[in-house]
Write an enzyme that holds these catalytic residues in place. Structure first.
Site, PDB file in Angstrom:
ATOM      1  N   HIS A  48       1.334   0.492  -8.574  1.00 48.78           N
ATOM      2  CA  HIS A  48       0.300   1.512  -8.772  1.00 48.78           C
ATOM      3  C   HIS A  48      -0.400   1.334 -10.118  1.00 48.78           C
ATOM      4  O   HIS A  48      -0.742   2.305 -10.795  1.00 48.78           O
ATOM      5  CB  HIS A  48       0.877   2.918  -8.591  1.00 48.78           C
ATOM      6  N   THR A  49      -0.580   0.089 -10.505  1.00 45.85           N
ATOM      7  CA  THR A  49      -1.361  -0.230 -11.701  1.00 45.85           C
ATOM      8  C   THR A  49      -2.566  -1.095 -11.346  1.00 45.85           C
ATOM      9  O   THR A  49      -3.517  -1.158 -12.122  1.00 45.85           O
ATOM     10  CB  THR A  49      -0.504  -1.015 -12.722  1.00 45.85           C
ATOM     11  N   GLY A 144       5.039  -2.173   7.214  1.00 41.45           N
ATOM     12  CA  GLY A 144       5.290  -0.865   6.581  1.00 41.45           C
ATOM     13  C   GLY A 144       6.501  -0.853   5.678  1.00 41.45           C
ATOM     14  O   GLY A 144       7.064   0.205   5.401  1.00 41.45           O
ATOM     15  N   GLY A 146       6.610  -2.286   2.523  1.00 34.31           N
ATOM     16  CA  GLY A 146       6.273  -2.527   1.125  1.00 34.31           C
ATOM     17  C   GLY A 146       6.186  -4.004   0.787  1.00 34.31           C
ATOM     18  O   GLY A 146       6.221  -4.381  -0.384  1.00 34.31           O
ATOM     19  N   SER A 148       3.688  -6.042   2.050  1.00 39.38           N
ATOM     20  CA  SER A 148       2.308  -6.490   2.162  1.00 39.38           C
ATOM     21  C   SER A 148       2.004  -7.233   3.464  1.00 39.38           C
ATOM     22  O   SER A 148       1.343  -8.265   3.475  1.00 39.38           O
ATOM     23  CB  SER A 148       1.991  -7.383   0.953  1.00 39.38           C
ATOM     24  N   SER A 150      -0.019  -6.209   5.745  1.00 41.85           N
ATOM     25  CA  SER A 150      -1.436  -6.146   6.123  1.00 41.85           C
ATOM     26  C   SER A 150      -2.268  -7.153   5.332  1.00 41.85           C
ATOM     27  O   SER A 150      -3.169  -7.777   5.882  1.00 41.85           O
ATOM     28  CB  SER A 150      -1.984  -4.721   6.020  1.00 41.85           C
ATOM     29  N   GLU A 182     -10.067  -3.770   3.608  1.00 44.20           N
ATOM     30  CA  GLU A 182      -8.922  -2.859   3.743  1.00 44.20           C
ATOM     31  C   GLU A 182      -9.380  -1.406   3.557  1.00 44.20           C
ATOM     32  O   GLU A 182      -8.967  -0.510   4.289  1.00 44.20           O
ATOM     33  CB  GLU A 182      -7.858  -3.247   2.707  1.00 44.20           C
ATOM     34  N   ASP A 194      -2.194  -7.715  -3.610  1.00 45.17           N
ATOM     35  CA  ASP A 194      -1.551  -8.349  -2.456  1.00 45.17           C
ATOM     36  C   ASP A 194      -2.313  -9.591  -1.986  1.00 45.17           C
ATOM     37  O   ASP A 194      -1.719 -10.635  -1.709  1.00 45.17           O
ATOM     38  CB  ASP A 194      -1.416  -7.338  -1.318  1.00 45.17           C
ATOM     39  N   TYR A 243      -0.949   7.452  -0.581  1.00 45.32           N
ATOM     40  CA  TYR A 243      -1.478   6.412  -1.475  1.00 45.32           C
ATOM     41  C   TYR A 243      -2.846   6.824  -2.028  1.00 45.32           C
ATOM     42  O   TYR A 243      -3.073   6.804  -3.239  1.00 45.32           O
ATOM     43  CB  TYR A 243      -1.573   5.088  -0.702  1.00 45.32           C
TER      44      TYR A 243
HETATM   45  C1  GLA Z   1      -0.059  -1.466  -1.971  1.00 48.50           C
HETATM   46  C2  GLA Z   1      -1.506  -1.837  -2.295  1.00 48.50           C
HETATM   47  C3  GLA Z   1      -1.584  -2.604  -3.608  1.00 48.50           C
HETATM   48  C4  GLA Z   1      -0.857  -1.869  -4.726  1.00 48.50           C
HETATM   49  C5  GLA Z   1       0.542  -1.438  -4.281  1.00 48.50           C
HETATM   50  C6  GLA Z   1       1.231  -0.578  -5.298  1.00 48.50           C
HETATM   51  O1  GLA Z   1       0.680  -2.617  -1.724  1.00 48.50           O
HETATM   52  O2  GLA Z   1      -2.054  -2.605  -1.254  1.00 48.50           O
HETATM   53  O3  GLA Z   1      -2.924  -2.839  -3.953  1.00 48.50           O
HETATM   54  O4  GLA Z   1      -1.606  -0.780  -5.181  1.00 48.50           O
HETATM   55  O5  GLA Z   1       0.511  -0.736  -3.053  1.00 48.50           O
HETATM   56  O6  GLA Z   1       1.488  -1.312  -6.454  1.00 48.50           O
END
Ligand code: GLA
Length: 386
Positions: A48-49, A144, A146, A148, A150, A182, A194, A243
């Site tokens: 989340h940065t 789903g 965490g 990535s 998608s 996205e 990602d 999110y």
């Molecule tokens: C998802 C989003 C990313 C990122 C993370 C959290 O994976 O697709 O862009 O924000 O959450 O770090």
């Protein structure tokens, strides 16, 4: 660096590419013209940065999504997903409109979004003409969780289409295009982490991405470090709204003191990424583990994107892991469920794994496995031009 239209002809197909090709042949009676695959990722630290222009440190994983495609015989695009056990018939890329999140064929947004954006030329150095297509998708990235899934699908789709069109692309332009796809088609206002790692990961290394510049720098993983992933079994959908809500709250933090903890998370997390990079370079797994716990606490209390089932796993590592070489743990990715990454001394991985199996035995649906660095996308023309 630019993304070539064709790369690495000599590279052997990965197993997941073989599955996509075999499915394509079964459905269409001939080999696909283009094939691409792209990895999922585990984020070691810096969550989340990215959408705040901050620092992230993801690593590509061995699990990948593969996309095989050819022009179709008519004006319809036919897509099959092996893992979802689903098929859909939709418009050609240039005519595709986003499906509502609860529509039965909403999953096609993740494939058709990038193709529509390429066809529009919205962010590219010009439109990429794409005919209606036949597409087969195979993946071993859990959905789903965490990791990535998608972005690996979107990256594989776009790079397969670019191979088909024999077009090259600067990778930052493609990153921006995939990010916009996205947001517009999957409804997630994500950052650039990602797709950047799926497109540019370096062998045996994590990738330090400064999302504000943007810039990338490979950070080799030290021999002394092993990574275990603990899957909580809890699944999220980033489209569920948590999110996007956090992203809005972070934007409000400058003027609304209620949201100050959100910006404190970003500030302190950026600092932790810097310290984690220094610890990786020094081969200091103990320091890395301590930073991981701090990061989890910040995501849990200040950013509030963790859930009790994930916190429980991190707490069990914190309470008893050190004696078995499991020196730190944190949630990874967007949150609201998914995987915990555990930082382990390589020499003690068997003991750490046994400890985790024992400590987590009472939690149902939990899976533990080692995760190793994967390689970035590959794409190529599978047989001669049409
Ligand atoms: C998802 C989003 C990313 C990122 C993370 C959290 O994976 O697709 O862009 O924000 O959450 O770090």
């Amino acid at each position: 660096m630019s993304v070539p239209a064709r790369s690495d002809r000599a590279a052997p197909n990965s197993p997941v590419e073989e599955r996509a090709i075999a499915a394509f042949v079964r459905s269409h009676g001939s080999a696909p013209l283009a094939i691409a695959s792209a990895p999922g990722r585990v984020n070691l630290i810096g969550d989340h940065t990215d959408y705040a222009g901050g620092l992230v440190l993801p690593m590509a994983i061995e699990e990948r999504t593969a996309v095989a495609l050819s022009p179709s015989a008519d004006a319809r695009t036919r897509i099959e997903s092996i893992e979802l056990g689903a098929r859909a018939v939709v418009e050609s890329p240039a005519a595709f409109e986003p499906r509502a999140p609860d529509a039965p064929d909403a999953w096609t947004n993740f494939v058709m979004g990038p193709l529509r954006m390429l066809a529009d030329g919205a962010l590219a150095p010009g439109p990429v003409p794409l005919p209606a297509l036949s597409i087969s998708v195979a993946s071993d990235v859990p959905i789903g969780a965490g990791l990535s899934s998608s972005a690996s699908l979107a990256t594989a789709t776009a790079t397969a289409a670019l191979a088909l069109a024999r077009r090259s692309f600067g990778h930052w332009a493609l990153v921006r295009l995939l990010q916009a796809a996205e947001a517009r088609f999957a409804g997630t206002p994500c950052g650039i982490m990602d797709m950047t790692v799926a497109l540019t990961a370096a062998p045996g290394a994590a990738l330090l991405i400064d999302c504000g510049v943007p810039s990338i720098e490979p950070v080799p993983l030290p021999e002394a470090l092993a990574l275990l992933l603990v899957d909580s079994g809890i699944r999220h959908r980033l489209t569920d709204g948590g999110y996007a809500e956090r992203r809005r709250e972070l934007a409000l933090a400058a003027t609304d003191p209620r949201f100050e903890p959100r910006s404190r998370h970003v500030r302190t997390e950026n600092e932790r990424v810097r310290r984690a990079v220094a610890a990786l370079r020094a081969g200091d797994v103990r320091a890395l583990g301590a930073i991981a716990f701090e990061s989890h606490d910040s995501l849990r209390h200040d950013f509030e994107v963790s859930v009790p089932g994930v916190d429980r796993i991190v707490d069990l590592v914190r309470e008893g892991g050190a004696a078995h070489g499991a020196l730190g743990a944190r949630m990874t990715g967007g949150g609201f469920g998914g995987n915990v990454v555990v930082f382990v001394e390589r020499a003690r991985i068997d003991g750490a794994r046994a400890f985790l199996h024992g400590a987590l035995a009472s939690l149902s649906g939990v899976r533990i496995r080692e995760v190793r660095p994967g390689h970035r996308y590959t794409s190529r023309i599978e047989r001669g031009a049409p």
